[in-house]
Design a protein around this motif. Structure first.
Motif, PDB file in Angstrom:
ATOM      1  N   GLU A  16       0.707  -1.032  -0.323  1.00 59.86           N
ATOM      2  CA  GLU A  16       0.317   0.242  -0.174  1.00 59.86           C
ATOM      3  C   GLU A  16       0.462   0.834   0.197  1.00 59.86           C
ATOM      4  O   GLU A  16       0.652   2.193  -0.605  1.00 59.86           O
ATOM      5  CB  GLU A  16      -0.786   0.062   0.891  1.00 59.86           C
ATOM      6  CG  GLU A  16      -1.428  -0.695   1.247  1.00 59.86           C
ATOM      7  CD  GLU A  16      -3.637  -0.623   0.076  1.00 59.86           C
ATOM      8  OE1 GLU A  16      -2.949   0.255  -0.414  1.00 59.86           O
ATOM      9  OE2 GLU A  16      -3.851  -1.869   0.023  1.00 59.86           O
ATOM     10  N   VAL A  17       1.524   1.446   0.842  1.00 57.57           N
ATOM     11  CA  VAL A  17       3.005   2.166   0.946  1.00 57.57           C
ATOM     12  C   VAL A  17       3.766   2.173  -0.247  1.00 57.57           C
ATOM     13  O   VAL A  17       3.217   3.635  -0.687  1.00 57.57           O
ATOM     14  CB  VAL A  17       3.752   2.205   2.230  1.00 57.57           C
ATOM     15  CG1 VAL A  17       5.449   3.303   2.023  1.00 57.57           C
ATOM     16  CG2 VAL A  17       3.171   2.344   3.015  1.00 57.57           C
ATOM     17  N   ALA A  18       4.115   1.652  -1.384  1.00 56.27           N
ATOM     18  CA  ALA A  18       4.609   1.692  -2.522  1.00 56.27           C
ATOM     19  C   ALA A  18       3.517   1.945  -3.661  1.00 56.27           C
ATOM     20  O   ALA A  18       3.983   3.596  -4.366  1.00 56.27           O
ATOM     21  CB  ALA A  18       5.383   0.394  -2.493  1.00 56.27           C
ATOM     22  N   THR A  19       2.287   2.319  -3.501  1.00 57.81           N
ATOM     23  CA  THR A  19       1.292   2.459  -4.799  1.00 57.81           C
ATOM     24  C   THR A  19       1.523   3.624  -4.332  1.00 57.81           C
ATOM     25  O   THR A  19       0.754   4.654  -5.116  1.00 57.81           O
ATOM     26  CB  THR A  19       0.096   1.225  -3.870  1.00 57.81           C
ATOM     27  OG1 THR A  19       0.266   0.311  -4.209  1.00 57.81           O
ATOM     28  CG2 THR A  19      -1.040   1.947  -5.107  1.00 57.81           C
ATOM     29  N   PHE A  20       1.540   4.056  -3.396  1.00 59.91           N
ATOM     30  CA  PHE A  20       0.740   5.291  -3.026  1.00 59.91           C
ATOM     31  C   PHE A  20       1.660   6.118  -3.486  1.00 59.91           C
ATOM     32  O   PHE A  20       1.945   7.206  -3.742  1.00 59.91           O
ATOM     33  CB  PHE A  20       0.919   5.528  -1.063  1.00 59.91           C
ATOM     34  CG  PHE A  20       0.988   7.308  -0.580  1.00 59.91           C
ATOM     35  CD1 PHE A  20      -0.417   7.882  -0.720  1.00 59.91           C
ATOM     36  CD2 PHE A  20       1.838   7.810  -0.371  1.00 59.91           C
ATOM     37  CE1 PHE A  20      -1.047   9.253  -0.518  1.00 59.91           C
ATOM     38  CE2 PHE A  20       1.917   9.126  -0.020  1.00 59.91           C
ATOM     39  CZ  PHE A  20       0.410   9.764  -0.185  1.00 59.91           C
ATOM     40  N   ILE A  21       3.722   5.825  -2.976  1.00 57.58           N
ATOM     41  CA  ILE A  21       4.328   6.761  -3.671  1.00 57.58           C
ATOM     42  C   ILE A  21       4.150   6.876  -4.342  1.00 57.58           C
ATOM     43  O   ILE A  21       4.979   7.768  -5.974  1.00 57.58           O
ATOM     44  CB  ILE A  21       5.852   5.983  -3.291  1.00 57.58           C
ATOM     45  CG1 ILE A  21       5.851   6.093  -1.608  1.00 57.58           C
ATOM     46  CG2 ILE A  21       6.834   6.204  -3.684  1.00 57.58           C
ATOM     47  CD1 ILE A  21       6.882   5.518  -1.011  1.00 57.58           C
ATOM     48  N   LEU A  22       3.432   5.679  -5.658  1.00 53.73           N
ATOM     49  CA  LEU A  22       4.000   5.138  -6.966  1.00 53.73           C
ATOM     50  C   LEU A  22       3.106   6.279  -7.452  1.00 53.73           C
ATOM     51  O   LEU A  22       2.958   6.435  -8.917  1.00 53.73           O
ATOM     52  CB  LEU A  22       4.224   3.915  -7.017  1.00 53.73           C
ATOM     53  CG  LEU A  22       5.218   3.427  -7.772  1.00 53.73           C
ATOM     54  CD1 LEU A  22       4.661   1.706  -8.012  1.00 53.73           C
ATOM     55  CD2 LEU A  22       6.446   3.599  -8.163  1.00 53.73           C
ATOM     56  N   GLY A  23       1.562   6.673  -6.685  1.00 49.34           N
ATOM     57  CA  GLY A  23       0.815   6.986  -7.583  1.00 49.34           C
ATOM     58  C   GLY A  23       1.059   8.341  -6.985  1.00 49.34           C
ATOM     59  O   GLY A  23       0.422   9.320  -8.157  1.00 49.34           O
ATOM     60  N   ILE A  24       1.592   9.005  -6.110  1.00 45.15           N
ATOM     61  CA  ILE A  24       2.177  10.614  -6.216  1.00 45.15           C
ATOM     62  C   ILE A  24       3.167  11.448  -7.151  1.00 45.15           C
ATOM     63  O   ILE A  24       2.852  11.954  -7.776  1.00 45.15           O
ATOM     64  CB  ILE A  24       3.135  10.843  -4.432  1.00 45.15           C
ATOM     65  CG1 ILE A  24       1.096  10.762  -3.522  1.00 45.15           C
ATOM     66  CG2 ILE A  24       2.915  12.052  -4.619  1.00 45.15           C
ATOM     67  CD1 ILE A  24       0.822  11.761  -3.614  1.00 45.15           C
ATOM     68  N   ALA A  25       4.419   9.997  -7.648  1.00 46.01           N
ATOM     69  CA  ALA A  25       5.098  10.560  -8.735  1.00 46.01           C
ATOM     70  C   ALA A  25       3.974  10.214  -9.294  1.00 46.01           C
ATOM     71  O   ALA A  25       4.338  11.243 -10.606  1.00 46.01           O
ATOM     72  CB  ALA A  25       5.690   9.463  -8.782  1.00 46.01           C
ATOM     73  N   LEU A  26       2.832   9.683 -10.291  1.00 47.31           N
ATOM     74  CA  LEU A  26       2.145   9.688 -11.220  1.00 47.31           C
ATOM     75  C   LEU A  26       1.887  10.488 -11.599  1.00 47.31           C
ATOM     76  O   LEU A  26       0.848  11.967 -12.646  1.00 47.31           O
ATOM     77  CB  LEU A  26       1.523   8.178 -11.842  1.00 47.31           C
ATOM     78  CG  LEU A  26       0.419   8.315 -12.956  1.00 47.31           C
ATOM     79  CD1 LEU A  26       1.282   8.240 -13.684  1.00 47.31           C
ATOM     80  CD2 LEU A  26      -0.550   7.074 -12.638  1.00 47.31           C
ATOM     81  N   LEU A  27       0.894  11.377 -10.497  1.00 50.45           N
ATOM     82  CA  LEU A  27      -0.138  12.280 -10.631  1.00 50.45           C
ATOM     83  C   LEU A  27       0.859  13.937 -10.429  1.00 50.45           C
ATOM     84  O   LEU A  27       0.332  15.299 -11.702  1.00 50.45           O
ATOM     85  CB  LEU A  27      -0.509  12.802  -8.948  1.00 50.45           C
ATOM     86  CG  LEU A  27      -1.324  14.028  -8.815  1.00 50.45           C
ATOM     87  CD1 LEU A  27      -2.385  13.827  -9.965  1.00 50.45           C
ATOM     88  CD2 LEU A  27      -2.521  13.991  -7.613  1.00 50.45           C
ATOM     89  N   ILE A  28       2.342  13.931 -10.168  1.00 53.44           N
ATOM     90  CA  ILE A  28       3.034  15.026 -10.250  1.00 53.44           C
ATOM     91  C   ILE A  28       3.103  15.423 -12.014  1.00 53.44           C
ATOM     92  O   ILE A  28       3.057  15.742 -12.420  1.00 53.44           O
ATOM     93  CB  ILE A  28       3.711  14.803  -9.705  1.00 53.44           C
ATOM     94  CG1 ILE A  28       4.341  15.229  -8.064  1.00 53.44           C
ATOM     95  CG2 ILE A  28       5.495  15.794 -10.384  1.00 53.44           C
ATOM     96  CD1 ILE A  28       5.175  14.635  -7.093  1.00 53.44           C
ATOM     97  N   VAL A  29       3.187  13.601 -12.138  1.00 54.93           N
ATOM     98  CA  VAL A  29       3.961  13.444 -13.812  1.00 54.93           C
ATOM     99  C   VAL A  29       3.060  14.113 -14.763  1.00 54.93           C
ATOM    100  O   VAL A  29       3.351  14.975 -15.638  1.00 54.93           O
ATOM    101  CB  VAL A  29       4.069  12.075 -14.807  1.00 54.93           C
ATOM    102  CG1 VAL A  29       4.453  11.648 -16.378  1.00 54.93           C
ATOM    103  CG2 VAL A  29       5.606  12.095 -13.414  1.00 54.93           C
TER     104      VAL A  29
END
Length: 653
Positions: A16-29
């Motif tokens: 869940e934490v890894a998915t959250f980090i990837l999700g934030i990175a995707l949102l920034i991109v």
């Protein structure tokens, strides 16, 4: 009070934490790559196709969600109170349990029958358990369970060995055996799979509804999953159960369902032992103009559902009673391949039955249930509109629109998962990509299966059916399926291409080339096209730096087909050594003024800092460090000239 299990499978916190980090990175991109003019009039085709269809689809989904809340918060509590108030009067005179299993691991079978025997013993009603099994090992497991529980007096055990040709024949044999025992009036039948564990209180809290609703023909309950597999597999099953809970609750407002789940469903025994009910379970088939007549391999839950629907019996979903399924993908290491196989089988069962259910009309089931069946057929095509339009617009209009579509997906699926989590009782970030995967890939599979639904396979039993025995006939059927599927999607693609404006009418140069009336476009004209695109792609208020050389620009390239000003750049800079020359048409020159504010007649230099100024209807642009020359030999489009009104003319008006 719910009997939900404590050991249902969920993703780990690390995932869940890894998915959250990837999700934030995707949102920034996505936000960084989002075009500034994404909400301009030039984007209307993109937002109409994606947004309008999305509004329609999500409005229907919102109706389902509201009905689900209404059922769980208002309707079902009253039904629960009535059922609980019945007390011992709700107990049936007899209970029959049909449990089918095929090569289930002994560890799982032990847990299943351990829970079943304890639940039946606590229920206290004379019960006959028909164990439809495929191996002598199952007998040893069940005997062990009965020994551990002291062979309860109210339980009679019967074994029936399967033929190995599928679940349907096994169920039919058991149903005939039950009919020969002539069940007492009011007797009930529980049909369950051999990998389903009953939670404490399942029988007493679900079967009591039959005593207070005389027109209730069958019911099913909530499901939970005990998954063997990775975190993605665990959440894939859980999101499906969350979606199932919402739809089942919504449909129960109309006292109808769209399926009677084979995992655990209960029936009135006098209905389940009707000869035509048994025959439909065993020999359900379809007559198709292209495939001929073929029997259904799986999907017995759709057959029992259709029989009750056709005969006007009510159905009910019990949301506060859970049964736990031991779930495992056919191949644990191949998530995509395994989920594809499962969805293809599930959707095939749906498509093979929905047409005949729709043909019954709204009268025997109500308008909402009937339209829900129709919507199942429509949604597999409408779901594909969004991604198809996004790809078209990205490839042919503006590559940056893919970021706008990604933002749309994150927003809409995020909102959907929040509503599902609110009703389901838990949330996972993995649901956002998984629900999009289920929707889009599931829609593709539905369209694929709809042209080939005679092809059936059951991974656990390793059997298939539905296609002709002649290999040449199989090839002909498959080729025709490819042709019809390609034509249907091609028609959808054609409509979307036209509606989004991807195929615009050709300009004068292209038309001349197509008709053979002209020569290949010159490098200067190619530069002119490049410059107009560079001006349109620049950020609002930004600048475009031109190298040394000669460039051409005319009015019609600065105006889009919709008539709106295309340029977004505010400054155009030439090379530092003043070797950049811009050749413009007279129509465009009439809206240009030099550094002193005088109209450009034949030629003018544009030194810094004032430069030359182009005034358009909605935009102005400054040219600096270059020379402007008017090409008197060319004449621009008069319509474009009207659109490029000068500021002075606008003020005069």
């Amino acid at each position: 009070m719910s009997n939900s299990p404590d050991d249902r499978s969920v993703a780990s916190k690390a995932t869940e934490v890894a998915t959250f980090i990837l999700g934030i990175a995707l949102l920034i991109v996505v936000v960084d790559g989002l075009p500034l003019d994404v909400f301009s009039t030039e984007s209307k085709s993109f937002f109409f196709a994606v947004g309008a269809v999305g509004i329609w689809r999500y409005s229907w989904w919102l109706i389902q969600a509201v009905r689900s809340v209404w059922y769980n918060r208002r309707i079902f509590p009253r039904l629960r109170a009535q059922a609980d108030a019945a007390g011992e009067q709700a107990l049936p005179p007899e209970l029959y349990v049909l449990c089918t299993s095929f090569r289930i691991e002994p560890e799982v079978s032990f847990q299943v029958y351990e829970a079943l025997v304890r639940e039946v013993a606590d229920y206290g009603v004379p019960t006959t358990i028909f164990a439809s099994i495929s191996d002598r090992t199952d007998v040893d497991v069940i005997t062990h369970v009965m020994d551990d529980n002291g062979w309860p007096e109210n339980i009679e055990l019967r074994y029936m060995f399967q033929k190995g040709d599928g679940k349907r024949s096994a169920m039919a044999e058991v149903l005939r055996a039950i009919s020969r025992r002539m069940p007492a009036p009011g007797a009930l039948l529980v049909s369950m799979d051999g990998d389903i564990r009953l939670e404490p209180g399942t029988l007493s809290r679900s079967l009591s509804f039959f005593s207070v609703q005389e027109d209730l023909g069958a019911l099913t309950t909530n499901n939970s999953a005990i998954v063997t597999g990775g975190d993605a597999t665990k959440e894939w099953y859980d999101i499906r159960y969350a979606q199932r809970h919402l739809v089942m609750s919504s449909m129960s407002v109309s006292r109808r369902l769209l399926v009677l789940t084979g995992r655990y469903s209960a029936f009135r025994a006098d209905l389940a032992t009707q000869p035509d009910f048994i025959d439909l379970v065993e020999n359900d088939h379809v007559d198709h103009w292209r495939f001929g007549t073929f029997k259904f391999l799986s999907g017995d839950d759709k057959s029992t559902w259709y029989w009750l629907l056709k005969n006007g019996w009510r159905m009910l979903y019990i949301p506060d009673v859970h049964v736990s399924g031991f779930e495992e993908l056919p191949d644990r290491k191949r998530f995509f391949h395994s989920t594809t196989d499962l969805m293809r089988r599930w959707y095939g069962n749906m498509l093979r039955t929905s047409n005949r259910a729709i043909a019954l009309g709204p009268r025997p089931m109500g308008l909402f249930t009937w339209w829900s069946l129709v919507d199942q057929r429509l949604s597999m095509w409408t779901t594909l509109i969004g991604p198809t339009v996004a790809v078209l617009v990205t490839l042919f209009i503006r590559p940056s629109f893919i970021f706008a579509y990604a933002l749309w997906i994150l927003f809409t699926r995020g909102l959907v998962t929040l509503i599902l989590a609110w009703q389901h009782g838990r949330f996972s970030l993995l649901w956002i990509p998984l629900i999009y995967y289920n929707q889009v890939w599931g829609a593709l599979l539905k369209t694929y299966v709809s042209f080939r639904f005679n092809r059936q396979a059951w991974s656990r039993q390793g059997i298939s059916a539905g296609e002709p025995g002649d290999p040449e006939a199989v090839k002909r059927q498959r080729r025709m399926g490819h042709v019809l599927h390609g034509f249907a999607y091609g028609l959808l693609l054609f409509v979307l291409v036209i509606s989004t404006g991807v195929l615009q009418p050709p300009d004068r140069t292209s038309l001349s080339l197509l008709t053979g009336g002209g020569h290949r476009e010159s490098p200067a004209r190619m530069d002119e096209r490049w410059l107009s695109l560079a001006l349109a792609d620049a950020p609002e208020g930004g600048s475009v730096q031109l190298p040394a050389g000669e460039f051409r620009l005319d009015a019609d390239r600065l105006v889009g087909n919709g008539g709106a000003d295309r340029p977004r750049a505010r400054h155009v800079l030439g090379a530092e050594d003043d070797t950049t020359r811009l050749i413009v048409t007279p129509e465009l020159a009439s809206h240009l003024s030099d550094s002193s504010g005088r109209p450009v007649a034949e030629a003018s230099t544009c030194p810094a800092p004032a430069g030359c100024t182009l005034e358009m209807e909605h935009h102005s642009m400054t040219f600096t460090d270059l020379t402007i020359q008017v090409d008197t030999a060319r004449s621009g489009d008069a319509v474009a000239s009207v659109k490029l009104q000068s500021k002075e003319k606008a003020q005069d008006v």
